[in-house]
Design an enzyme around this catalytic site. Structure first.
Site, short mmCIF file in Angstrom:
data_model
loop_
_atom_site.label_atom_id
_atom_site.label_comp_id
_atom_site.label_asym_id
_atom_site.label_seq_id
_atom_site.Cartn_x
_atom_site.Cartn_y
_atom_site.Cartn_z
N ALA A 1 0.80 -1.23 0.00
CA ALA A 1 0.00 0.00 0.00
C ALA A 1 0.83 1.28 0.00
CB ALA A 1 -0.94 0.00 1.21
N GLY B 1 4.39 2.92 -5.24
CA GLY B 1 3.97 3.86 -6.29
C GLY B 1 2.55 3.63 -6.76
N GLY C 1 0.50 1.50 -4.89
CA GLY C 1 -0.24 1.31 -3.64
C GLY C 1 -0.84 2.57 -3.05
N ASN D 1 9.79 -10.16 -7.58
CA ASN D 1 8.34 -10.12 -7.33
C ASN D 1 7.72 -11.49 -7.11
OD1 ASN D 1 8.67 -7.41 -7.52
ND2 ASN D 1 7.46 -7.12 -9.37
N SER E 1 0.95 -7.33 -9.22
CA SER E 1 2.41 -7.46 -9.25
C SER E 1 2.86 -8.14 -10.53
CB SER E 1 2.89 -8.27 -8.06
OG SER E 1 2.35 -7.78 -6.86
N ASN E 2 3.77 -7.47 -11.25
CA ASN E 2 4.27 -8.01 -12.51
C ASN E 2 5.43 -8.98 -12.29
OD1 ASN E 2 2.81 -7.16 -14.81
ND2 ASN E 2 3.46 -5.05 -14.42
N ASP F 1 -4.58 -2.57 -19.62
CA ASP F 1 -4.53 -2.77 -21.08
C ASP F 1 -5.84 -2.33 -21.72
OD1 ASP F 1 -2.00 -3.96 -20.74
OD2 ASP F 1 -2.92 -5.90 -20.31
N HIS G 1 -0.61 -10.11 -20.05
CA HIS G 1 -0.38 -8.74 -19.61
C HIS G 1 1.08 -8.32 -19.79
CE1 HIS G 1 -1.02 -5.03 -17.47
NE2 HIS G 1 -0.21 -5.35 -16.48
#
Length: 336
Positions: A32, A35, A37, A117, A141-142, A173, A200
Site C-alpha cells: 500500500a 507507487g 499502492g 516479485n 504485481s508483474n 490494457d 499482460h
C-alpha cells in the site's frame, strides 16, 4: 474542563472507529505504500462499497495510513507494517489487492522483475491461504503472466484454491485500448469498449479491435499502430518517466475500476463484465485473459473469445506461445 472535553472527544472517536464505518466490504491492499499502492489506497478509501480498508507494506505504512485516514469517507483505515503484521492485515478480508513488488525501470522487461516479485507474491499468498482463504484476490504485481500461476500453486498446496477467486488485473490494457482507440476515432474514451485478451506483457496483450464497441472498422495500418501502442503502453510510460518509475497512476486507476467491479459482483449486481487474466479453459493454456462475468462467488462465467479476424488470429498464436513460457516459469518457481 479542557482536559475532560479532550478525553470525551477521543473516546467518541474510538467508539465510532470500532464500528467499522458503513456497511460494505473489507479490503486489504498489500504493497500500500508503493507507487501504485498509495494512489490505489486513496481511491479505495473513496469507494462507497468499502467499509474497512487495511493497508499493508514492509515500510512507510504508518505515514500513508495516517494521511489517508483523514479523508472524510466511510471506510475505516488501519495500517500494518512488516511481515509480523501480515496475518492481522488479512484476517476477515473479502477482497485482497496485491500491487506489492518492485517497478520496472528503463531497459527492464517484466521478466527482469520476476525473481524479486515472484518471491513477494508467494509469501503474501501464503498469508492469504492461512488468514482469508475465501477472499477474492486481485494480482497486479508483474509479471502477471507468471505471478497469477504462482498464486494458484500456493493456494493448491494450502488446499484453499478456488479458481473463481483468483484474478490477474489486466484492466490497464483495456483502459489504454479505450483511450488510444478513442483518440483515433475522435470519441470520448468512456463510450469505447475494447476487449483485450491473452496476457499482460508485450505481444501477449491482444486487443480485439474487430470486436470494439461501438462497432467500427480500422485500416490495417491503424490496427497495427493501435495494437503496437496498446502492447507497449507500459514501456511508453517507463521511458517518459526516465528512470523514476513506471505506470503507477493509470495502473491505480485501472486497479480501482477492476476492484470496484469485483465488489459490485460480490454485492450481487447483474452483468458485471470485465477482462482479467484467470484460470481458464478458453484456450489450451491453463491461464488466459478474456472477458469474465463477476458475481457473488468471484468469477461466475468466462466468455469465449468470439470471432477473430486474420491478424487477430495470427496475434493470438504468437501471444499463446509466449504466454505458455511465462505460465510455466511461474508454476516451476512455485513448485520448486
Amino acid at each position: 474542563m479542557g482536559l475532560k472535553m479532550e478525553g470525551k472527544i477521543s473516546l467518541e472517536l474510538t467508539n465510532c472507529r470500532a464500528k467499522g464505518g458503513s456497511s460494505g466490504f473489507k479490503v486489504a491492499i498489500l504493497g500500500a505504500a508503493g507507487g501504485i499502492g498509495q494512489p490505489l489506497s486513496m481511491f479505495m478509501k473513496m469507494n462507497p462499497l468499502v467499509s474497512v480498508l487495511h493497508l499493508y507494506d514492509v515500510a512507510n505504512t504508518p505515514g500513508v495510513t495516517s494521511d489517508i485516514s483523514h479523508m472524510d469517507t466511510g471506510a475505516v483505515v488501519r495500517g500494518f507494517l512488516g511481515p509480523q503484521q501480515l496475518e492481522n492485515a488479512l484476517t476477515g478480508m473479502d477482497l485482497v489487492i496485491i500491487p506489492a513488488g518492485v517497478p520496472r525501470k528503463p531497459g527492464m522487461t517484466r521478466d527482469d522483475l520476476f525473481n524479486i516479485n515472484a518471491g513477494i507474491v508467494k509469501t503474501l499468498c501464503e498469508g492469504i491461504a492461512k488468514c482469508c482463504p475465501n477472499a477474492i484476490v486481485n494480482i497486479i504485481s508483474n509479471p502477471v503472466n507468471s505471478t497469477v500461476p504462482i498464486a494458484a500453486e500456493v493456494f493448491k498446496k494450502a488446499g484453499t484454491y478456488d479458481p473463481k477467486k483468483l484474478l490477474g488485473v489486466t484492466m490497464l490494457d483495456v483502459v489504454r485500448a479505450n483511450t488510444f482507440v478513442a483518440e483515433v476515432l475522435g470519441l470520448d474514451p468512456r463510450e469505447v469498449d475494447v476487449p483485450v485478451v491473452g496476457g499482460h506483457a508485450g505481444i501477449t496483450i491482444l486487443p480485439l479491435l474487430s470486436q470494439i464497441n461501438p462497432p467500427c472498422s480500422f485500416t490495417s495500418e491503424e490496427a497495427a499502430y493501435l495494437t503496437s501502442r496498446i502492447q507497449n503502453g507500459g514501456t511508453e510510460v517507463v521511458e517518459a518517466k526516465a528512470g523514476v518509475g513506471s505506470a503507477t497512476l493509470s495502473m491505480a486507476y485501472a486497479a480501482v475500476k477492476f476492484a470496484d467491479a469485483c465488489l459490485r459482483g460480490l454485492r450481487g449486481d447483474a452483468d458485471v463484465i470485465k477482462c482479467a487474466f484467470v484460470p481458464s479453459v478458453v484456450t489450451e493454456l491453463p491461464f488466459f485473459a478474456s472477458k469474465v462475468r463477476l458475481g457473488r462467488n468471484g468469477i461466475e462465467e468466462i466468455y469465449a473469445l468470439g470471432p477473430l479476424n486474420e491478424s487477430e488470429r495470427a496475434g493470438l498464436k504468437m501471444a499463446k506461445k509466449e504466454l505458455a513460457v511465462s505460465i510455466e516459469k511461474g508454476i516451476l518457481f512455485a513448485t520448486k
